[in-house]
Design an enzyme around this catalytic site. Structure first.
Site, PDB file in Angstrom:
ATOM      1  N   GLY A   1      -6.560  -9.678  -9.203  1.00 33.60           N
ATOM      2  CA  GLY A   1      -6.068  -8.322  -9.050  1.00 33.60           C
ATOM      3  C   GLY A   1      -5.152  -8.220  -7.851  1.00 33.60           C
TER       4      GLY A   1
ATOM      5  CD  GLN B   1      -4.164  -6.703  -2.403  1.00 31.18           C
ATOM      6  OE1 GLN B   1      -4.241  -6.401  -3.588  1.00 31.18           O
ATOM      7  NE2 GLN B   1      -4.779  -7.759  -1.891  1.00 31.18           N
TER       8      GLN B   1
ATOM      9  CB  CYS C   1      -9.427  -9.404  -0.464  1.00 26.36           C
ATOM     10  SG  CYS C   1      -8.028  -8.270  -0.430  1.00 26.36           S
ATOM     11  CG  LEU C   2      -4.975 -12.228  -4.065  1.00 27.41           C
ATOM     12  CD1 LEU C   2      -3.843 -11.868  -5.021  1.00 27.41           C
ATOM     13  CD2 LEU C   2      -5.178 -13.738  -4.042  1.00 27.41           C
TER      14      LEU C   2
ATOM     15  CG  HIS D   1     -11.172  -5.653  -4.661  1.00 26.37           C
ATOM     16  ND1 HIS D   1     -11.905  -6.400  -3.765  1.00 26.37           N
ATOM     17  CD2 HIS D   1      -9.871  -5.791  -4.284  1.00 26.37           C
ATOM     18  CE1 HIS D   1     -11.083  -6.953  -2.881  1.00 26.37           C
ATOM     19  NE2 HIS D   1      -9.838  -6.603  -3.176  1.00 26.37           N
ATOM     20  CD  GLU D   2      -7.143  -5.161  -7.161  1.00 27.04           C
ATOM     21  OE1 GLU D   2      -6.329  -4.790  -6.287  1.00 27.04           O
ATOM     22  OE2 GLU D   2      -7.731  -6.254  -7.106  1.00 27.04           O
TER      23      GLU D   2
ATOM     24  CG  HIS E   1      -6.675  -3.117  -2.244  1.00 26.08           C
ATOM     25  ND1 HIS E   1      -6.538  -3.433  -0.923  1.00 26.08           N
ATOM     26  CD2 HIS E   1      -7.126  -4.248  -2.853  1.00 26.08           C
ATOM     27  CE1 HIS E   1      -6.896  -4.705  -0.731  1.00 26.08           C
ATOM     28  NE2 HIS E   1      -7.260  -5.222  -1.888  1.00 26.08           N
TER      29      HIS E   1
HETATM   30 ZN    ZN Z   1      -8.016  -7.079  -2.315  1.00 26.47          ZN
END
Ligand code: ZN
Length: 188
Positions: free
Chosen positions: A50, A55, A109-110, A152-153, A156
């Site tokens: 995701g 981000q 998380c990226l 999670h997204e 964000h």
């Molecule tokens: Zn993340």
């Protein structure tokens, strides 16, 4: 197709952007298709499940999710895809219903590559969103990896980071130098 730099939780300037609540996306929006393409490409290259607009430095209410296919392996070495991959472009997504039941799972998380921690999430969520066509869609009672990725997204998009959801911060560890990084954990 241009990929974008992924902002990091452990960079002070990046974190300001990551902590900013996003603005809803308005239709029609001619740049939206290309943005979604870039986000999908950036997520795939980073091997994520995701990616949300903050981000990549944009305070727009848009996120992408990729759930890999489920594959069954046979004794002769061949494989069958039992559940196909799922790709979502989520515009203006909102959780409209969530399970009272909670599940704790390892999450990454990226924006903090290699780090994973135990994050409690609702066991399932129902999410309303708009597609690239501007039409409204609903994902009902998403659980497992999809349910976790959606929560999670959407976090964000509200400026909430997974590290803020962790109750026991001693579970947050850098797995990048360990073999355990190849467990079922996934980065968003
Ligand atoms: Zn993340």
């Amino acid at each position: 197709m241009p990929t974008r730099r992924v902002l990091r939780i452990d960079n002070d300037e990046d974190k300001v952007v990551l902590k900013t609540r996003t603005r809803p996306v308005k239709f029609p929006n001619p740049g939206l298709k290309q943005l979604a393409k870039d986000m999908l490409e950036t997520m795939h290259i980073a091997n994520g499940v995701g990616l949300a607009a903050p981000q990549i430095g944009l305070s727009h209410r848009i996120a992408v999710v990729y759930i890999p296919p489920e594959v069954e392996e046979h004794e002769d070495g061949t494989t069958t895809e039992t559940v196909p991959e799922q790709i979502y472009v989520l515009i203006n997504p909102e959780v409209v219903k969530a399970s009272d039941e909670e599940e704790v799972g390892l999450e990454g998380c990226l924006s903090l590559p290699g780090w994973y921690g135990d994050v409690p999430r609702a066991a399932w969520v129902t999410v309303d969103y708009q597609g690239l066509d501007g039409k409204r869609y609903r994902i009902r009672k998403a659980d497992g990896l999809l349910g976790r990725a959606l929560q999670h997204e959407i976090d964000h998009l509200d400026g909430i980071l997974f590290t803020e959801r962790i109750r026991d911060l001693s579970t947050l560890k850098d797995y990048s130098k360990e073999k355990e990084a190849e467990t079922e954990s996934a980065e968003h």
